[in-house]
Write a protein that holds these residues in place. Structure first.
Motif, PDB file in Angstrom:
ATOM      1  N   GLY A 107      10.477  73.997 -83.792  1.00 44.28           N
ATOM      2  CA  GLY A 107       9.322  73.424 -83.111  1.00 44.28           C
ATOM      3  C   GLY A 107       8.269  74.440 -82.729  1.00 44.28           C
ATOM      4  O   GLY A 107       7.404  74.144 -81.907  1.00 44.28           O
ATOM      5  N   ASN A 167       6.601  72.932 -93.769  1.00 42.91           N
ATOM      6  CA  ASN A 167       6.618  71.589 -93.187  1.00 42.91           C
ATOM      7  C   ASN A 167       6.302  70.532 -94.245  1.00 42.91           C
ATOM      8  O   ASN A 167       6.883  69.441 -94.257  1.00 42.91           O
ATOM      9  N   GLY A 221      14.792  73.053 -87.647  1.00 37.82           N
ATOM     10  CA  GLY A 221      13.513  73.589 -87.177  1.00 37.82           C
ATOM     11  C   GLY A 221      13.556  73.898 -85.691  1.00 37.82           C
ATOM     12  O   GLY A 221      14.375  73.349 -84.945  1.00 37.82           O
ATOM     13  N   THR A 263       9.489  69.086 -82.344  1.00 42.06           N
ATOM     14  CA  THR A 263       9.823  68.975 -83.760  1.00 42.06           C
ATOM     15  C   THR A 263      10.413  67.605 -84.032  1.00 42.06           C
ATOM     16  O   THR A 263      11.058  66.998 -83.161  1.00 42.06           O
ATOM     17  N   THR A 264      10.179  67.105 -85.234  1.00 39.75           N
ATOM     18  CA  THR A 264      10.787  65.843 -85.677  1.00 39.75           C
ATOM     19  C   THR A 264      11.916  66.098 -86.674  1.00 39.75           C
ATOM     20  O   THR A 264      12.486  65.158 -87.214  1.00 39.75           O
ATOM     21  N   LYS A 265      12.207  67.390 -86.920  1.00 35.65           N
ATOM     22  CA  LYS A 265      13.280  67.732 -87.860  1.00 35.65           C
ATOM     23  C   LYS A 265      14.638  67.562 -87.200  1.00 35.65           C
ATOM     24  O   LYS A 265      14.772  67.523 -85.973  1.00 35.65           O
TER      25      LYS A 265
END
Length: 758
Positions: free
Chosen positions: A706, A648, A704, A697-699
């Motif tokens: 999460g 991360n 990703g 998740t912010t990806k």
């Protein structure tokens, strides 16, 4: 006493007084010697009369002031006991709203009850029981030293009460009764029950059934709870506090053999030769009816001394009207009147001697009178100085109580200007007293906290009743939760001149509540993830199987061969997501060995070395502690945690950056702290509360799943450790980035010392 009590009418009294003074005047006119003797006698009588009245007034004022101080102690003790019971009620109500309780989720039932009981145990809880709708005990959590009574008629009585739908949001409390089985020390207990209805929802129960699901019953050690709050109260030199319930039974007394006995009967049996009519009247008409006040009564003993002893008493009700039946207890603070009389005895003696001395001096002449007045003035100044010193000591004593209290104690006016604050409050707020006192609350707290507190203060002034609020404040970089009680301060005319605030730091309790929330949320998501993963795995296996068969039949240079390869690649990506879900949902066999944290971290960095080099990420491991003791854990699981956090961090440092890792001993060598820091963009404020949530998740899509941080949270919790983070975005600081902080307990040897790694 009014004039008409001395004569038939005011006119008759005036006539008789006039005749007396006329006779006195005529007598003195004819007898000069008698004139001097009578005038001297009258003057002496007037002086002694006024002296006696003054002494009586001083005694009255000092006694009333002493009793008012006792009343402050009684009020404080009553409020503390009430707050403890309110805390118990909130904890039970919160527990009844848990889906694992409402729907008999056995795999989580014990853990949820254990968490609640560990918090309630500090409030005096002995046992927490859960009864199903039929009244059978499903589960019980208790103190190891407590002999469980199991279900009995009192439980069934509470259970029958809880089944009524109108009692859904109510709470039931039993009468206080003695603990059976012949305990050596008398112990009084009380049962508090709340109904459990299926009103909450989770993934397994998306729609609330609103059915009755059972009863939570908590057994409380009332004596221990009250003793903890009142045994430290001391009024004067030997005064103490005692508590009775609505039936007149002693819930706490400094003499242990009185606890659990009826106050009316216990006094009569202990000292039958003394009349306890006055204290019985105070208890019956004032204390047992929930009134507050001060008075005096006759007692037969005090701290081992027996005989007729006059005592001062101040009493305040402990209102329990929020329970099912309206009832109240009462706390009393008592001290012998002799302690007050001793304080003014010397003054009385000196006063009477002084009066006699003044009369003698007047008879000898004005010159002698002036000389004696000068000496008396000096003596009076010394006496005032002594009394002033004593008052300062008394003030210092009560100020010490406030300054050493582990609560924020402050006073504030209607406009929000702080008038005073204790040292603990100033230290917690991180300000000196001169930067707090005289300043408005809006200058100390940010919006909307300041606005909410100002509104509450105005309401206390307007409705003339205390208020209690729970609110969040920001102290430096930390969030602190406070539970604040606001009470009015009245002047002699009964007008509010300020508000007294007492704030208790409940941040740790809030953290426990949040940890329980995350635990339940992870458990629910694990169950969902397992089901979804198994449902997806079957079609994926078929897709990949047939794709493999078709690839064998297609030539490598065929257009369909490339299409099948694409299908196979995407299928493997989907299978990886499913495998991650299964890893999150299932607990693999957990093996614990001695783990060298530094070696564990270095192995992870070795695996990721090429990836970090390609991403232009520099590694800083200069702060890895030397000769650290090992921890007890699963090395593979811990490597998975470090791998997730480092991945991360690398993702957050787009374009390169610095990855710093440090380890050290904390808390007297009992824990190892691991810090993993990056120089990335930081975590935005709106995302911070969700980063440990499963599937968050912010990806970008495909980068990703999460599950990394939620899995890491579960692993660290299973290792009895903690995982937190600190973060700054570019908008918040020039030195932006995120630091994850992991603490793990040090492995203990058989002798209890740390096992150092070689």
């Amino acid at each position: 006493m009014p004039a008409n009590d001395l004569s038939p009418s005011g006119t008759t009294f005036s006539r008789r007084a006039g005749l007396f003074f006329d006779f006195l005047y005529r007598s003195l006119s004819y007898h000069p010697k008698r004139k001097v003797a009578i005038l001297s006698a009258v003057y002496l009588g007037v002086v002694f009369l006024f002296g006696w009245q003054f002494t009586a007034k001083v005694k009255e004022v000092v006694t009333d002031d002493f009793n008012q101080q006792q009343l402050v102690l009684a009020r404080h003790a009553a409020e503390q006991i009430k707050q403890h019971i309110q805390t118990i009620r909130k904890e039970l109500t919160l527990l009844s709203l848990s889906p694992s309780i409402q729907y008999y989720e056995k795999s989580f039932l014990h853990k949820r009850m254990q968490i609640a009981f560990s918090s309630l145990k500090e409030e005096g809880a002995l046992e927490l029981r859960y009864l199903d709708p039929a009244g059978q005990m499903i589960h019980s959590v208790s103190d190891p030293e407590f002999d469980s009574l199991r279900t009995d008629p009192e439980d069934m009585k509470a259970h029958q009460w809880a089944k009524e739908s109108m009692k859904r949001d109510a709470i039931h409390a039993s009468e206080v009764y003695p603990l059976p089985h012949g305990a050596e020390d008398q112990k009084l207990v009380m049962r508090i029950a709340v109904p459990v209805w299926q009103v909450s929802v989770d993934d397994a129960h998306p729609v609330a059934t609103n059915k009755f699901s059972g009863t939570l019953v908590l057994v409380i050690d009332v004596t221990s709870m009250i003793q903890k709050l009142t045994e430290g109260i001391k009024s004067g030199k030997t005064g103490y506090a005692w508590v009775i319930d609505s039936n007149g039974t002693f819930l706490y007394h400094i003499e242990k053999n009185l606890i659990g006995r009826n106050a009316f009967e216990a006094r009569r049996e202990k000292m039958s030769t003394i009349s306890f009519a006055r204290i019985n009247e105070i208890q019956k008409k004032m204390m047992l009816t929930g009134k507050e006040g001060t008075s005096w009564y006759v007692s037969g003993w005090h701290r081992g001394q027996e005989g007729t002893i006059n005592k001062l008493i101040a009493y305040s009700p402990i209102v329990l009207s929020d329970l099912a039946e309206t009832r109240s207890w009462s706390v009393a603070v008592v001290a012998p009147i002799s302690e007050v009389e001793e304080a003014i005895h010397n003054i009385q003696i000196r006063q009477f001697l002084f009066q006699f001395f003044i009369i003698s001096i007047i008879l000898l002449g004005a010159l002698s009178l002036i000389s004696v007045m000068a000496k008396w003035s000096t003596s009076l100044k010394r006496e005032v100085a002594v009394r002033t010193t004593e008052l300062k000591k008394s003030e210092q004593k009560y100020r010490s109580l406030i300054e050493n209290a582990e609560d924020i104690i402050f006073t504030i006016d209607r406009e929000g200007k702080l008038l005073s604050i204790n040292r603990y409050g100033a230290k917690l707020l991180g300000r000196s007293e001169d930067r707090i006192i005289g300043h408005n609350i809006a200058e100390i707290f940010s919006w909307p906290t300041a606005e909410m507190l100002l509104q509450t203060i105005r309401e206390v002034y307007d409705i003339k009743r205390g208020r209690q609020v729970t609110h969040l404040i920001r102290v430096g970089e930390k969030d602190v939760w406070l539970n604040t009680n606001f009470r009015r301060l009245l002047d002699d005319a009964g007008n509010i001149y300020a508000i007294l605030g007492i704030s208790r730091n409940i941040t740790e309790r809030k953290k426990m509540e949040e940890q329980g929330y995350y635990t339940e949320k992870l458990a629910s998501m694990g169950t969902l993830a397992a089901g979804v993963a198994h449902e997806i795995n079957n079609p994926l296996a078929i897709i990949l199987g047939f794709t493999d068969m078709l690839l064998d039949k297609m030539p490598p240079d065929s257009e369909y061969h490339d299409i099948l390869k694409t299908i196979e690649g995407q299928g493997h990506k989907a299978k990886k997501v499913v495998d991650n879900l299964l890893t999150f949902a299932r607990t693999k066999e957990h093996t614990e060995t001695s783990v060298d944290i530094n070696k564990n971290i270095v192995e992870v960095l070795t695996v990721l070395g090429n990836n970090l080099l390609v991403r232009k990420v520099a590694i800083n491991t200069l702060d890895l502690g030397q000769d650290l003791p090992p921890v007890k854990g699963d090395p593979d699981e811990l490597q998975q945690v470090f791998l997730n956090i480092i991945n991360n961090a690398v993702y957050a440092m787009k374009g390169g950056g610095t990855l710093s890792l440090s380890t050290r001993l904390v808390e007297d060598g009992k824990w190892i702290e691991v810090r993993i820091s990056d120089t990335g963009s930081g975590i935005r404020k709106e995302h911070r509360k969700n980063i440990f949530d499963p599937l968050f998740t912010t990806k970008k899509v495909g980068d990703g799943t999460g599950l990394g941080l939620s899995v890491s949270y579960g692993i660290i919790t299973r290792h009895r450790g903690t995982i937190t983070f600190e973060t700054k975005t570019a908008e918040e600081s020039k030195e932006h980035g995120t630091t994850f902080i992991i603490t793990l307990p040090v492995l203990q040897t058989a002798s209890g010392s740390e096992q150092r790694s070689i």
